[in-house]
Write a protein that holds these residues in place. Structure first.
Motif, PDB file in Angstrom:
ATOM      1  N   LEU A  53       0.818  -1.205   0.000  1.00  0.00           N
ATOM      2  CA  LEU A  53       0.000   0.000   0.000  1.00  0.00           C
ATOM      3  C   LEU A  53       0.862   1.269   0.000  1.00  0.00           C
ATOM      4  O   LEU A  53       0.527   2.254  -0.636  1.00  0.00           O
ATOM      5  CB  LEU A  53      -0.942  -0.010   1.211  1.00  0.00           C
ATOM      6  N   PHE A  54       1.996   1.233   0.694  1.00  0.00           N
ATOM      7  CA  PHE A  54       2.863   2.399   0.806  1.00  0.00           C
ATOM      8  C   PHE A  54       4.178   2.146   0.084  1.00  0.00           C
ATOM      9  O   PHE A  54       4.587   1.013  -0.123  1.00  0.00           O
ATOM     10  CB  PHE A  54       3.124   2.726   2.280  1.00  0.00           C
ATOM     11  N   ARG A  55       4.868   3.213  -0.252  1.00  0.00           N
ATOM     12  CA  ARG A  55       6.139   3.121  -0.963  1.00  0.00           C
ATOM     13  C   ARG A  55       7.310   3.265  -0.010  1.00  0.00           C
ATOM     14  O   ARG A  55       7.161   3.709   1.122  1.00  0.00           O
ATOM     15  CB  ARG A  55       6.235   4.244  -1.996  1.00  0.00           C
ATOM     16  N   GLN A  56       8.484   2.917  -0.555  1.00  0.00           N
ATOM     17  CA  GLN A  56       9.731   3.122   0.169  1.00  0.00           C
ATOM     18  C   GLN A  56       9.815   4.585   0.591  1.00  0.00           C
ATOM     19  O   GLN A  56       9.434   5.470  -0.170  1.00  0.00           O
ATOM     20  CB  GLN A  56      10.911   2.788  -0.752  1.00  0.00           C
ATOM     21  N   GLY A  57      10.291   4.845   1.772  1.00  0.00           N
ATOM     22  CA  GLY A  57      10.419   6.212   2.259  1.00  0.00           C
ATOM     23  C   GLY A  57       9.295   6.632   3.184  1.00  0.00           C
ATOM     24  O   GLY A  57       9.289   7.758   3.684  1.00  0.00           O
ATOM     25  N   LEU A  58       8.356   5.731   3.440  1.00  0.00           N
ATOM     26  CA  LEU A  58       7.223   6.062   4.301  1.00  0.00           C
ATOM     27  C   LEU A  58       7.681   6.541   5.670  1.00  0.00           C
ATOM     28  O   LEU A  58       7.216   7.565   6.171  1.00  0.00           O
ATOM     29  CB  LEU A  58       6.297   4.851   4.459  1.00  0.00           C
ATOM     30  N   TRP A  59       8.621   5.834   6.294  1.00  0.00           N
ATOM     31  CA  TRP A  59       9.065   6.183   7.652  1.00  0.00           C
ATOM     32  C   TRP A  59       9.775   7.536   7.650  1.00  0.00           C
ATOM     33  O   TRP A  59       9.590   8.339   8.569  1.00  0.00           O
ATOM     34  CB  TRP A  59       9.943   5.085   8.232  1.00  0.00           C
ATOM     35  N   ALA A  60      10.549   7.789   6.601  1.00  0.00           N
ATOM     36  CA  ALA A  60      11.216   9.093   6.489  1.00  0.00           C
ATOM     37  C   ALA A  60      10.175  10.194   6.305  1.00  0.00           C
ATOM     38  O   ALA A  60      10.284  11.263   6.922  1.00  0.00           O
ATOM     39  CB  ALA A  60      12.200   9.083   5.328  1.00  0.00           C
ATOM     40  N   ALA A  61       9.167   9.925   5.477  1.00  0.00           N
ATOM     41  CA  ALA A  61       8.115  10.927   5.243  1.00  0.00           C
ATOM     42  C   ALA A  61       7.366  11.251   6.525  1.00  0.00           C
ATOM     43  O   ALA A  61       7.087  12.427   6.809  1.00  0.00           O
ATOM     44  CB  ALA A  61       7.154  10.426   4.164  1.00  0.00           C
ATOM     45  N   LEU A  62       7.055  10.228   7.315  1.00  0.00           N
ATOM     46  CA  LEU A  62       6.367  10.473   8.587  1.00  0.00           C
ATOM     47  C   LEU A  62       7.233  11.302   9.530  1.00  0.00           C
ATOM     48  O   LEU A  62       6.745  12.253  10.157  1.00  0.00           O
ATOM     49  CB  LEU A  62       5.977   9.149   9.240  1.00  0.00           C
ATOM     50  N   ALA A  63       8.512  10.962   9.636  1.00  0.00           N
ATOM     51  CA  ALA A  63       9.425  11.721  10.507  1.00  0.00           C
ATOM     52  C   ALA A  63       9.571  13.159  10.018  1.00  0.00           C
ATOM     53  O   ALA A  63       9.568  14.099  10.825  1.00  0.00           O
ATOM     54  CB  ALA A  63      10.782  11.033  10.570  1.00  0.00           C
ATOM     55  N   MET A  64       9.697  13.332   8.698  1.00  0.00           N
ATOM     56  CA  MET A  64       9.827  14.688   8.158  1.00  0.00           C
ATOM     57  C   MET A  64       8.561  15.499   8.412  1.00  0.00           C
ATOM     58  O   MET A  64       8.644  16.688   8.740  1.00  0.00           O
ATOM     59  CB  MET A  64      10.152  14.643   6.658  1.00  0.00           C
ATOM     60  N   PHE A  65       7.396  14.875   8.291  1.00  0.00           N
ATOM     61  CA  PHE A  65       6.150  15.596   8.538  1.00  0.00           C
ATOM     62  C   PHE A  65       6.057  16.039  10.000  1.00  0.00           C
ATOM     63  O   PHE A  65       5.670  17.181  10.285  1.00  0.00           O
ATOM     64  CB  PHE A  65       4.931  14.749   8.159  1.00  0.00           C
ATOM     65  N   ILE A  66       6.417  15.155  10.915  1.00  0.00           N
ATOM     66  CA  ILE A  66       6.373  15.502  12.338  1.00  0.00           C
ATOM     67  C   ILE A  66       7.353  16.636  12.639  1.00  0.00           C
ATOM     68  O   ILE A  66       7.012  17.617  13.316  1.00  0.00           O
ATOM     69  CB  ILE A  66       6.654  14.261  13.212  1.00  0.00           C
ATOM     70  N   ALA A  67       8.581  16.525  12.109  1.00  0.00           N
ATOM     71  CA  ALA A  67       9.576  17.586  12.320  1.00  0.00           C
ATOM     72  C   ALA A  67       9.107  18.891  11.687  1.00  0.00           C
ATOM     73  O   ALA A  67       9.197  19.959  12.308  1.00  0.00           O
ATOM     74  CB  ALA A  67      10.928  17.163  11.739  1.00  0.00           C
ATOM     75  N   TRP A  68       8.591  18.805  10.457  1.00  0.00           N
ATOM     76  CA  TRP A  68       8.119  20.012   9.782  1.00  0.00           C
ATOM     77  C   TRP A  68       6.999  20.684  10.571  1.00  0.00           C
ATOM     78  O   TRP A  68       6.968  21.909  10.696  1.00  0.00           O
ATOM     79  CB  TRP A  68       7.640  19.689   8.362  1.00  0.00           C
ATOM     80  N   SER A  69       6.086  19.906  11.124  1.00  0.00           N
ATOM     81  CA  SER A  69       4.989  20.466  11.917  1.00  0.00           C
ATOM     82  C   SER A  69       5.533  21.258  13.103  1.00  0.00           C
ATOM     83  O   SER A  69       5.048  22.354  13.411  1.00  0.00           O
ATOM     84  CB  SER A  69       4.063  19.355  12.421  1.00  0.00           C
ATOM     85  N   TYR A  70       6.552  20.709  13.742  1.00  0.00           N
ATOM     86  CA  TYR A  70       7.188  21.397  14.871  1.00  0.00           C
ATOM     87  C   TYR A  70       7.859  22.688  14.392  1.00  0.00           C
ATOM     88  O   TYR A  70       7.690  23.750  14.998  1.00  0.00           O
ATOM     89  CB  TYR A  70       8.195  20.461  15.538  1.00  0.00           C
ATOM     90  N   TYR A  71       8.611  22.598  13.303  1.00  0.00           N
ATOM     91  CA  TYR A  71       9.309  23.775  12.773  1.00  0.00           C
ATOM     92  C   TYR A  71       8.322  24.865  12.370  1.00  0.00           C
ATOM     93  O   TYR A  71       8.545  26.045  12.638  1.00  0.00           O
ATOM     94  CB  TYR A  71      10.162  23.395  11.554  1.00  0.00           C
ATOM     95  N   PHE A  72       7.228  24.483  11.724  1.00  0.00           N
ATOM     96  CA  PHE A  72       6.244  25.454  11.260  1.00  0.00           C
ATOM     97  C   PHE A  72       5.580  26.169  12.430  1.00  0.00           C
ATOM     98  O   PHE A  72       5.276  27.357  12.351  1.00  0.00           O
ATOM     99  CB  PHE A  72       5.207  24.762  10.370  1.00  0.00           C
ATOM    100  N   ARG A  73       5.364  25.436  13.539  1.00  0.00           N
ATOM    101  CA  ARG A  73       4.799  26.077  14.735  1.00  0.00           C
ATOM    102  C   ARG A  73       5.786  27.061  15.355  1.00  0.00           C
ATOM    103  O   ARG A  73       5.379  28.083  15.890  1.00  0.00           O
ATOM    104  CB  ARG A  73       4.392  25.039  15.772  1.00  0.00           C
ATOM    105  N   LEU A  74       7.082  26.758  15.291  1.00  0.00           N
ATOM    106  CA  LEU A  74       8.083  27.670  15.856  1.00  0.00           C
ATOM    107  C   LEU A  74       8.237  28.939  15.023  1.00  0.00           C
ATOM    108  O   LEU A  74       8.397  30.032  15.565  1.00  0.00           O
ATOM    109  CB  LEU A  74       9.444  26.979  15.963  1.00  0.00           C
ATOM    110  N   SER A  75       8.225  28.771  13.689  1.00  0.00           N
ATOM    111  CA  SER A  75       8.412  29.918  12.798  1.00  0.00           C
ATOM    112  C   SER A  75       7.911  29.542  11.412  1.00  0.00           C
ATOM    113  O   SER A  75       8.446  28.618  10.795  1.00  0.00           O
ATOM    114  CB  SER A  75       9.893  30.295  12.725  1.00  0.00           C
ATOM    115  N   ARG A  76       6.924  30.259  10.938  1.00  0.00           N
ATOM    116  CA  ARG A  76       6.385  29.931   9.609  1.00  0.00           C
ATOM    117  C   ARG A  76       7.432  30.098   8.508  1.00  0.00           C
ATOM    118  O   ARG A  76       7.552  29.229   7.654  1.00  0.00           O
ATOM    119  CB  ARG A  76       5.132  30.734   9.328  1.00  0.00           C
ATOM    120  N   PRO A  77       8.198  31.201   8.484  1.00  0.00           N
ATOM    121  CA  PRO A  77       9.213  31.321   7.428  1.00  0.00           C
ATOM    122  C   PRO A  77      10.263  30.194   7.486  1.00  0.00           C
ATOM    123  O   PRO A  77      10.645  29.653   6.446  1.00  0.00           O
ATOM    124  CB  PRO A  77       9.850  32.690   7.682  1.00  0.00           C
ATOM    125  N   LEU A  78      10.709  29.847   8.677  1.00  0.00           N
ATOM    126  CA  LEU A  78      11.667  28.740   8.792  1.00  0.00           C
ATOM    127  C   LEU A  78      10.992  27.413   8.467  1.00  0.00           C
ATOM    128  O   LEU A  78      11.611  26.535   7.851  1.00  0.00           O
ATOM    129  CB  LEU A  78      12.284  28.704  10.190  1.00  0.00           C
TER     130      LEU A  78
END
Length: 159
Positions: A53-78
């Motif tokens: 159902l999912f492609r290679q890179g799923l775990w990286a994508a999930l980690a990047m999304f979680i990190a990005w969510s944190y970064y976006f809350r700290l600073s939208r431009p960053l």
């Protein structure tokens, strides 16, 4: 009155910068932090995904999304800058995984990870201070954002 210095991102950067005053250590971090960041994403990319159902890179994508969510809350431009970084890393990871295969990418990522951490600890030996993440593991996420913020300041981009 809410000043810019009161923002959480500025408090994180102020504390992180206090552990990275030496110019040589800062330069080492500007090189090694992105290398570690890349290698962690590469290692996550190489974890097999069960089923079809999912492609290679799923775990990286999930980690990047979680990190990005944190970064976006700290600073939208960053956060937007990190989104661009994540997109570029994802494209390059997909290409690399296809070009050299998962096993070679894993070994490459492990080598980059080890060499970059050796560099980090050399930098902190020069600095005479322990790495920030020994105080709070959140600094493992702050380091890449701190490097991007340095680039933003150099380019005159507000964050």
């Amino acid at each position: 009155m809410n000043t810019q210095a009161e923002r959480p991102v500025d408090r994180w950067f102020s504390s992180y910068s206090g552990d990275h005053v030496n110019p040589t250590n800062q330069l080492i971090h500007v090189v090694c932090v992105p290398a570690i960041f890349w290698s962690v994403i590469a290692l996550l990319w190489c974890i097999p995904v069960p089923g079809s159902l999912f492609r290679q890179g799923l775990w990286a994508a999930l980690a990047m999304f979680i990190a990005w969510s944190y970064y976006f809350r700290l600073s939208r431009p960053l956060g937007l800058g990190m989104l661009l970084v994540f997109i570029v890393i994802s494209w390059s990871m997909r290409w690399l995984h296809g070009a050299i295969g998962g096993m070679q990418l894993t070994w490459l990522a492990l080598a980059v990870f080890v060499v970059a951490w050796i560099g980090q600890f050399i930098g902190h030996k020069i600095e005479g201070r322990k790495p920030s993440f020994f105080t709070d593991l959140t600094y493992l996420l702050i380091g890449p954002l701190w490097v991007l913020a340095k680039l933003y300041r150099k380019l005159g981009i507000a964050y």
